[in-house]
Design an enzyme around this catalytic site. Structure first.
Site, short mmCIF file in Angstrom:
data_model
loop_
_atom_site.label_atom_id
_atom_site.label_comp_id
_atom_site.label_asym_id
_atom_site.label_seq_id
_atom_site.Cartn_x
_atom_site.Cartn_y
_atom_site.Cartn_z
N GLU A 161 0.82 -1.22 0.00
CA GLU A 161 0.00 0.00 0.00
C GLU A 161 0.85 1.26 0.00
O GLU A 161 0.40 2.33 0.38
CB GLU A 161 -0.97 0.00 1.17
CG GLU A 161 -2.01 -1.09 1.08
CD GLU A 161 -2.81 -1.06 -0.21
OE1 GLU A 161 -3.04 0.04 -0.74
OE2 GLU A 161 -3.20 -2.14 -0.69
N ASP A 167 -0.89 -1.92 -9.46
CA ASP A 167 -1.61 -3.18 -9.29
C ASP A 167 -1.86 -3.87 -10.63
O ASP A 167 -2.42 -3.26 -11.55
CB ASP A 167 -2.97 -2.93 -8.63
CG ASP A 167 -2.84 -2.33 -7.24
OD1 ASP A 167 -1.76 -2.46 -6.65
OD2 ASP A 167 -3.82 -1.74 -6.76
#
Length: 677
Positions: free
Chosen positions: A124, A214
């Protein structure tokens, strides 16, 4: 002719032991076709990070995809990037565990793909400089962070075309800033616009266009599978890059060796901007969003970005006490891990997986199955420590200034909170590795305003020729019926909660949490007497004036049974309604039967002395017995949360309220017992 170095990287992860269907969908729509497509263009150099659990899942259950991965690695197409094996937030675990997790993934890559990572992906993208010595101790030389990390620390946007050096205690590491504009461009722009976005980073032959994002954007996000594979965006993109003489694909570690640093950098403790927003309390989130809009995009991008920002990632432990409890239970075992056996150490590392600890666009903490998995790993650790004789300790596990009573029997892991009324905050089966107290409080979230006050979106998805919308700007359809589900609790949803009311409760007032509480016991601290195993509060009943009232709860324990002796003494002499609230979590709340009856939209049972809740998932039953006849109100508590597709209603637990009348004093005995179905 200026030539830009394209440093292209993708990150892939699924929560540890996520639903099989969810992993299979990601495999089918994204991971499989991605590597199959990349194999056709092995001259395209790129970086990959995968959580170790997911990579091993692919190797074990999808050997064809792993063959593609092996092929691309041997051909030199893929540069593997390291991190924690089970995808922890590195700054949220101990130095010892960071090194163990990073080493575990590096060892896996070396053993299975003969690759030794030199770089680190930050889960993250949460950055704290304290992690530098641990990364360098594991042989890692660089980290990828967001350009936002730099911009929010005072750097200028045009300086984001290379890497910087940073240090902590003299240990240095290189920092690559990921371009936000490229993250939002690929794969959502047309091929032509995507190529121009890359080329525009070229200020000189030393320039790098840096993207690391991602992989799920390439097929799993809404609308992307059709766009990326069926309409062949990825193939056309790879062909265009390889044909364009202005672009050279390069590995991060190669660029690090052949290009000089752009200088020294010290970065804020931060993640990406949206994460900072999400970590704030809802009213602060809305205020930040309003402030950002009021200053305008130009001001924000050209200086305000260094001044206007949200909170830090660890704020999630303050925002959500449920997250904090899981995290602090993990740190408790991490601190004393020398007493753990090998299997329990592995459970500790799994417990450090990040997904369950926070909430933003994706479900995260709001997803019961992720919390169930976290408690499964926690209870695996507890089971390894359980003895025949109950172990009882009293200390501040949650680090909130109030002690918790922890009782570990041969069959159960039980915790009580002194901060919140001596209430039951954990009730876990060591046999079934399931915590029936894995509950969630209904809170106001900033995105609820989109339901309460919907406004038309200005942005519209681009045409197929020009691109598609991302989940950050795609239009969301709001179901009007969700408004009725936006109910907010004024106390944590634990069990053995004590309520006092002048008027009788109703199912509706219980559901909506709007009955008028006249006592101060439901969300206030109790004192604990360890010799008596008793929680007690000298509080009051408030009706025009305060009437002194005391409430005590004495606990007793057997292998699978919790006993409670409750006593109330009050100076108020008129009739009151006492109610004890339970909130019990089940994997399938809608299938649970209470005395053979489905909960449905809610049930009311009168003259109740005992109930049995049958749990199809654990194949156990929870039996609650009262020494006096009560009225039972029960309903399934739902939360409204945001996900990548919009909003969803999630059944979190069954809430139960046992009510009876009394005057001046009340003595009540009750028990909570785990039984076989």
């Amino acid at each position: 002719m200026k030539k830009v170095k394209l440093l292209f990287g993708v990150h892939m992860h699924q929560p540890v032991e996520n639903f099989g269907d969810a992993v299979d969908e990601a495999i089918e729509l994204c991971y499989g076709p991605f590597f199959e497509t990349m194999r056709k263009y092995s001259e395209f150099k790129f970086a990959v990070h995968s959580s170790g659990w997911l990579l091993n899942e692919i190797k074990t259950k999808h050997p064809k995809i792993f063959k593609d991965i092996e092929y691309l690695t041997k051909k030199g197409s893929i540069e593997w990037v390291g991190a924690g094996y089970y995808e922890p937030i590195l700054s949220a675990i101990s130095s010892r565990d960071r090194r163990a997790q990073v080493h575990k993934l590096s060892s896996y890559l070396k053993k299975n793909l003969k690759s030794t990572p030199k770089g680190a992906w930050l889960t993250e993208r949460v950055w704290e400089s304290s992690i530098i010595p641990d990364l360098t101790a594991c042989g890692l030389e660089y980290v990828v962070v967001d350009d936002y990390h730099f911009l929010s620390s005072g750097f200028e946007g045009e300086e984001m075309d290379g890497y910087y050096e940073s240090e902590e205690g003299g240990e240095k590491i290189a920092l690559f800033p990921i371009s936000a504009s490229l993250r939002y461009a690929l794969p959502f722009f047309s091929i032509e616009r995507s190529i121009e976005a890359i080329v525009n980073h070229a200020k000189s032959d030393e320039s790098a266009a840096i993207i690391f994002d991602d992989m799920e954007k390439f097929g799993l996000w809404p609308k992307t599978h059709e766009w990326v594979y069926e309409k062949k965006w990825l193939e056309r993109f790879l062909e265009a890059v390889l044909k364009d003489e202005r672009i050279e694909t390069m590995h991060y570690k190669e660029y690090l060796k052949t290009h000089r640093s752009k200088g020294l950098a010290y970065l804020n403790n931060t993640s990406y901007f949206e994460m900072g927003e999400w970590s704030l309390k809802s009213h602060q989130n809305l205020a930040l969003e309003s402030l950002k809009k009021s200053v305008g995009d130009d001001y924000f991008k050209n200086g305000g970005v260094a001044l206007i920002k949200g909170g830090i990632w660890k704020n999630f432990f303050i925002k959500y006490h449920e997250s904090n409890h899981i995290h602090k239970r993990m740190t408790e075992h991490s601190l004393f891990q020398d007493r753990l056996k090998k299997d329990a150490i592995e459970s500790l590392y799994k417990l450090q997986t990040n997904d369950v600890l926070w909430h933003g666009v994706f479900g995260g903490l709001y997803l019961p199955n992720l919390r169930d998995n976290a408690y499964k790993y926690l209870l695996e650790i507890e089971a390894s420590l359980a003895k025949k004789k109950p172990a009882i300790t009293f200390f501040d596990i949650d680090r909130d200034g109030y002690e918790e009573l922890k009782v570990l029997t041969k069959e159960l892991s039980i915790l009580f909170s002194s901060k919140y009324g001596g209430q039951l905050i954990e009730f876990g089966s060591l046999e079934k590795l399931f915590n029936w107290q894995n509950t969630l409080m209904r809170r106001h979230e900033a995105y609820h305003e989109k339901i309460l006050h919907p406004t038309p979106k200005i942005h519209k998805a681009s045409s197929d020729e020009d691109g598609i919308a991302t989940i950050h700007n795609d239009e969301v359809v709001v179901d009007e019926s969700l408004k009725d589900e936006l109910i907010y609790d004024w106390h944590p949803k634990y069990s053995l909660i004590d309520h006092l009311c002048y008027d009788a409760y109703t199912l509706e007032s219980f559901k909506k949490a709007n009955f008028k509480e006249v006592g101060d016991f439901a969300n206030q601290p109790f004192e604990f007497n360890e010799a008596k195993m008793e929680f007690k509060r000298e509080g009051g009943v408030y009706l025009e004036q305060k009437y002194r009232t005391s409430l005590s709860k004495k606990y007793s324990f057997e292998e699978v049974k919790l006993g409670v002796t409750l006593g109330i003494e009050s100076d108020f002499s008129d009739k009151l309604y006492y109610a004890m609230e339970f909130n019990l979590h089940f994997a399938h709340p809608h299938k649970v039967l209470i005395n053979g009856e489905n909960v449905g939209d809610g049930i009311v049972l009168t003259h109740v002395e005992s109930i049995v809740l049958e749990d199809d998932f654990t194949q156990k039953a929870l039996k609650i017995t009262m020494s006096k006849k009560t009225t039972l109100y029960a309903y399934i508590l739902n939360t409204v949360s945001q996900n990548e597709s919009g909003f969803e209603l999630v059944a979190q637990q069954i809430s139960l309220l046992f009510s009876l009348e009394f005057s001046k004093s009340l003595d009540l005995n009750l028990s909570l017992e785990v039984c076989n179905v």
